[in-house]
Write a protein that holds these residues in place. Structure first.
Motif, short mmCIF file in Angstrom:
data_model
loop_
_atom_site.label_atom_id
_atom_site.label_comp_id
_atom_site.label_asym_id
_atom_site.label_seq_id
_atom_site.Cartn_x
_atom_site.Cartn_y
_atom_site.Cartn_z
N LEU A 1 65.59 43.08 46.92
CA LEU A 1 64.22 43.59 46.98
C LEU A 1 63.38 43.06 45.84
O LEU A 1 62.19 42.86 45.98
CB LEU A 1 64.23 45.12 46.94
N LEU A 2 64.02 42.82 44.68
CA LEU A 2 63.25 42.32 43.55
C LEU A 2 63.05 40.81 43.63
O LEU A 2 62.07 40.29 43.12
CB LEU A 2 63.95 42.68 42.24
N GLY B 1 60.80 47.79 37.24
CA GLY B 1 60.99 46.90 38.39
C GLY B 1 59.88 45.88 38.47
O GLY B 1 60.12 44.67 38.54
N ILE B 2 58.64 46.34 38.41
CA ILE B 2 57.54 45.40 38.54
C ILE B 2 57.36 44.61 37.25
O ILE B 2 57.32 43.37 37.26
CB ILE B 2 56.23 46.13 38.90
N VAL C 1 60.12 52.07 38.91
CA VAL C 1 58.87 51.45 39.33
C VAL C 1 58.30 50.56 38.23
O VAL C 1 58.01 49.38 38.44
CB VAL C 1 57.86 52.54 39.73
N PRO D 1 60.45 38.98 47.15
CA PRO D 1 58.98 38.90 47.23
C PRO D 1 58.36 37.66 46.60
O PRO D 1 57.48 37.05 47.22
CB PRO D 1 58.53 40.19 46.53
N THR E 1 63.80 43.07 53.84
CA THR E 1 63.08 44.07 53.07
C THR E 1 63.18 45.44 53.73
O THR E 1 63.45 46.44 53.07
CB THR E 1 61.61 43.66 52.92
N LEU F 1 65.15 48.38 51.75
CA LEU F 1 64.49 49.64 51.39
C LEU F 1 65.26 50.82 51.97
O LEU F 1 65.51 51.82 51.31
CB LEU F 1 63.06 49.65 51.94
N LEU G 1 59.27 52.29 46.59
CA LEU G 1 60.05 51.05 46.57
C LEU G 1 59.28 49.93 47.26
O LEU G 1 59.28 48.78 46.82
CB LEU G 1 61.41 51.25 47.24
N ILE H 1 56.10 49.70 47.31
CA ILE H 1 55.05 49.28 46.36
C ILE H 1 55.63 48.30 45.35
O ILE H 1 55.00 47.30 45.00
CB ILE H 1 54.44 50.52 45.69
N VAL H 2 56.87 48.57 44.92
CA VAL H 2 57.49 47.64 43.97
C VAL H 2 57.62 46.25 44.60
O VAL H 2 57.23 45.24 44.01
CB VAL H 2 58.87 48.16 43.52
N THR H 3 58.14 46.19 45.84
CA THR H 3 58.34 44.87 46.44
C THR H 3 57.01 44.20 46.72
O THR H 3 56.84 43.01 46.45
CB THR H 3 59.14 44.96 47.75
#
Lengths: 588, 94, 202
Positions: free
Chosen positions: A227-228, B69-70, B66, A231, A189, A193, C30, C32-34
């Motif tokens: 990264l997606l 992505g989420i 953002v 998590p 991560t 990033l 970024l 925050i997204v992860t």
């Protein structure tokens, strides 16, 4: 802004320069050497696996001394075999290929190819590497704890991974495995990033997104996918720890018997873990394979002296692969009891992902078409990558389709397929990359004769080894079995195990030629000039090896795309990205 | 943004929350409640993200990165596993 | 129209950040997204288990909605005070920054205190990670792990805020630093919106 922050001063002490360095090039090389070290470990595990499969029940005196618990009385125990293949998979996927391609090439190449002084966050970069080192040690050290290393496979399926009493490795070994993976995720991560921020924000003047080398594109997209996808796995891993140590039952259904006792758990299901795991697990294979394709596509123009074919289309295909890779994870679970209706959806998704993949494959071949080809070692490995990608990809079509996968699931067909893809394609590209960028790393060339020897043994050995496994799988031979002697119906295909093992030993042995070549050339190789391959990308405008802080006073300015080879009207057959329009016409 | 805008957002957030609680404590039930609550949730997220975190005044691509992505990844994950959850439920019924 | 397109393309040309924000802020977004996706993972697992369990407890028998509403009010208010502090930092008004950062910390601490109270009352009623008196045993596990994970984020947010406040009082912090702390704090609030809706209301 960036230039002022980093400055051009060089750290003086040995420790600041080579151990706790914040220089992206040193960190990249550190990653690469760590990956080599882990590859020796992971490779050795594979060799022991192949020893067992070739001569089941044989006595191994040396192994008996090294692992007195797992190889009791010099004869391998089944659970030790499980540890071997679990750790071989984990180490090779996460600690060799990820480390070499993402950590190694990512760190080394991103700032050099986009014209930056360093990563956006050099300290975080160093932290990311020094998080990986304890993770490696934990993984290797888990062989020494009571019960041995984790035995639930690299996928850590419950209940083997969730119930401490399941197999010996489910005790300490599995806990350490989860801990090591957590550290790996933390490190990835931080690195990811950093990569994304650097690529978006630190490009030098004129380096628009569509002028980036494809390697950078692939590293960017790989980091983004990682990264997606990581998590949710982190969430699942935390819950797995709770299942193991605090009595919850997220992944454990009711009615499980272990050791003559009914477990008290109820309410969960292993299916949930499989979903969460493969939600990462499938994107992860693209995280690994995309940089390999990027390196390949970057190298083809250099050695065919013509522009890469279909640059824009390749970039769009990378995006398509990234998007699709997030919604096809279920094709690993056709036989898991997953709803067959949603299986249909996953099958369609998987088969549609072959379209952008095939386009990229065709672009690679078309990049060769009509070029004036040269065949130094990096080019040989590049062509090897294309061949593996084609062959391995065909296997994937059979596995992505639910109907044929139900027959092939958990057979050696799968083993052969993913070794060609995330073993063959990635390693071939990594080798190509090392041979190619070695002069930029150490200012010396690698030995060509040894390199060619390395290729001409590795390539056929890889093929014989893993194609044979495809056929064993078609014959119904299941993976992860410790001994095939007891199965009458498998005798015909299992007989090939001896030959497969012998090929594996050859393949393993020849990698030492590469290791020797690497370390010998780093000190004794022929000195390299600035741009030995006559390439156009930015890193070749800097001295070999590149000094700390890249490009001294003035950062380069980019005027064209990275594939201007044989431009009509130019003086030479390559036009560096920094050459203004007065030198040669700007094509892209 | 001005202080007034921040506290206006605060008031709006409280109002939406209050509405959700009232709806949730029995006045609305079933599918309508679900839709209402999810809508309220999205409105609150938009208010916090847009006004408090200034996402509104950021570059459009950043907003997309953002938000999508989420949201997209969460939806993909949940949609993929929810079907199986219903299946597990069905299988557990006698 | 043409000029607008040109400037937009210039964003991506290199030599400057395409979003017009520094890399530390981009990094925060970024992150925050992860981090948000970790919560998404937890909540998706919770959703799965809730749909799959035939005897998931009825939340209205367990939670006191008025108390949860008070918790939500506290956290939303602390988010508003944080936004005010960030706004003040941009104007260079250090006094207001200090005052509103302190208010934010008070709000966050009050939230944590209320969460501790809620946990202890549920534990007293017999809820543990392994079992609970109301139904599906995984209810307790989901509740404690998800709210606990959120609570740990509140706690780390408080630490960040305390450091920011000390630095701001010493005159060492830049508005951008306070903004980053603010982003994280709002993110914690954002997650609570999800947890509040999906766990306490639905």
């Amino acid at each position: 802004m960036a230039e002022l922050a980093h400055g051009v001063h060089r750290p003086r002490s040995f420790i600041a320069r080579y151990v706790f360095s914040t220089d992206h090039k040193v960190i990249g090389i550190q990653y690469m050497i760590t990956a080599m070290f882990m590859a020796i470990a992971g490779g050795a595990l594979a060799m022991i696996v192949r020893m067992q499969l070739a001569w089941p029940g044989e006595k191994w005196r040396l192994l008996g001394k090294m692992f007195p618990d797992g190889v009791e009385g010099d004869i391998m125990k089944p659970e030790f075999y499980l540890s071997l293949m679990t750790m071989h998979g984990t180490i090779m996927i996460f600690f060799v290929v990820s480390l070499a391609l993402i950590g190694g090439f990512g760190n080394f190449l991103i700032p050099l190819q986009i014209g930056a002084r360093d990563m956006a966050f050099p300290f975080l970069n160093m932290l990311s590497f020094w998080t990986i080192v304890p993770a490696c040690l934990i993984m290797l050290g888990s062989f020494a704890v009571e019960g041995g290393a984790a035995q639930a496979g690299w996928t850590a399926y419950p209940p083997l991974s969730a119930v401490g009493a399941a197999v010996p490795g489910s005790q300490w070994g599995q806990t350490l495995w989860i801990l090591g993976m957590a550290l790996f995720i933390a490190s990835f991560t931080m690195g990811g990033l950093n990569f994304v921020c650097t690529i978006l924000d630190q490009r030098t003047k004129g380096m628009s997104l569509m002028r980036m080398p494809i390697t950078i594109w692939t590293l960017f997209i790989s980091s983004a996918i990682g990264l997606l996808a990581f998590p949710p796995l982190l969430a699942a891993a935390i819950l797995l720890l709770f299942d193991r140590h605090f009595g919850t039952s997220f992944f454990l259904p009711s009615g499980l018997y272990f050791g003559n006792g009914l477990l008290p758990n109820s309410g969960g299901t292993p299916l949930l873990w499989q979903h969460l795991f493969w939600f990462l697990g499938h994107p992860e294979v693209y995280v690994l394979i995309l940089p390999a394709l990027g390196i390949t596509l970057d190298m083809l123009p250099v050695f065919s002296r013509k522009p890469v074919f279909g640059y824009r289309l390749t970039v769009y295909c990378l995006y398509a692969i990234a998007a699709l890779s997030m919604i096809v994870w279920g094709h690993h679970m056709y036989v898991s009891g997953m709803s067959p209706y949603i299986g249909e959806f996953f099958a369609i998704g998987t088969l549609s992902i072959t379209v952008p993949s095939a386009i990229i494959g065709v672009n690679m071949i078309a990049s060769l078409w009509g070029g004036s080809l040269r065949f130094p070692t990096p080019m040989l490995f590049t062509i090897g990558t294309i061949i593996m990608f084609g062959t391995g990809g065909f296997g994937g079509i059979f596995l992505g389709n639910a109907t044929s996968d139900i027959q092939l699931h958990d057979t050696y067909f799968v083993v052969g397929h993913f070794h060609l893809m995330i073993g063959g394609v990635t390693l071939m590209a990594a080798f190509a990359g090392v041979y190619y960028w070695f002069p930029k790393m150490f200012g010396r060339m690698m030995n060509e004769t040894l390199g060619k020897l390395h290729f001409w043994v590795t390539m056929p050995a890889f093929y014989v080894l893993f194609l044979a496994q495809h056929f064993q799988g078609l014959g119904g031979m299941p993976r992860r079995y410790f001994d095939f002697d007891k199965f009458e119906y498998l005798q015909k295909v299992a007989a090939a195990n001896l030959h497969v093992s012998l090929t594996a030993f050859v393949l393993g042995a020849v990698q030492f030629v590469f290791l020797f070549n690497f370390f010998w050339s780093a000190f004794k190789g022929a000195r390299s000039v600035k741009n030995p391959w006559c390439a156009t990308t930015l890193e070749w405008t800097e001295a070999s090896p590149a000094p700390h802080g890249n490009w001294g006073e003035q950062l380069p300015e980019v005027h064209r795309w990275p594939y201007d080879y044989s431009v009509p009207g130019a003086a030479e057959d390559f036009t560096p990205q920094t050459a203004p329009a007065t030198v040669a016409p700007v094509t892209f | 943004m001005t202080y007034k805008a921040y506290w206006g957002t605060w008031l709006a957030l409280l109002a939406v929350t209050l509405g959700m609680i009232v709806a949730g404590s029995g006045s609305v039930t079933g599918g309508a409640l679900l839709v209402l609550l999810l809508l309220g949730m999205l409105v609150k997220i938009g208010l916090i993200g847009g006004n408090f975190m200034h996402l509104r005044s950021e570059n459009r691509v950043l907003i997309l990165i953002v938000a999508l992505g989420i949201l997209l990844v969460s939806i993909a994950l949940f949609a993929g596993i929810a079907v199986d959850a219903a299946r597990v439920y069905k299988l557990s019924q006698p | 129209m043409e000029a607008a397109i040109e400037t937009r393309e210039a964003y991506w040309e290199g030599g400057r950040g395409p979003f017009g924000i520094g890399w530390s802020k981009l990094m925060m977004w970024l992150f925050i997204v992860t981090d948000g996706l970790v919560f998404a993972g937890f909540l998706a697992i919770y959703g799965f288990l809730r749909i799959a369990s035939p005897n998931w407890p009825d939340r209205s028998h367990i939670f006191h909605l008025d108390f949860i509403a008070l918790m939500t009010f506290t956290l939303i208010t602390s988010s508003a005070t944080m936004a005010t502090a960030v706004g003040a930092a941009r104007k260079g008004d250090r006094k207001t920054v200090g005052r509103f950062l302190a208010l934010t910390i008070v709000g966050g601490a009050a939230f944590l205190g209320m969460q501790a109270y809620e946990w202890s009352s549920l534990i007293r009623a017999g809820a543990t990670l392994e079992a609970n008196p109301w139904g599906a045993p995984l209810f307790g596990a989901c509740f404690f792990i998800i709210t606990g994970f959120h609570g740990s984020h509140v706690l780390s947010g408080l630490i960040v805020l305390a450091i920011t406040m000390a630095r701001s009082a010493a005159g060492k912090s830049r508005p951008a630093g306070i903004e980053l702390a603010g982003l994280y704090w709002h993110f914690v609030d954002l997650v609570w919106v999800f947890v509040f809706t999906l766990f306490y209301l639905i």
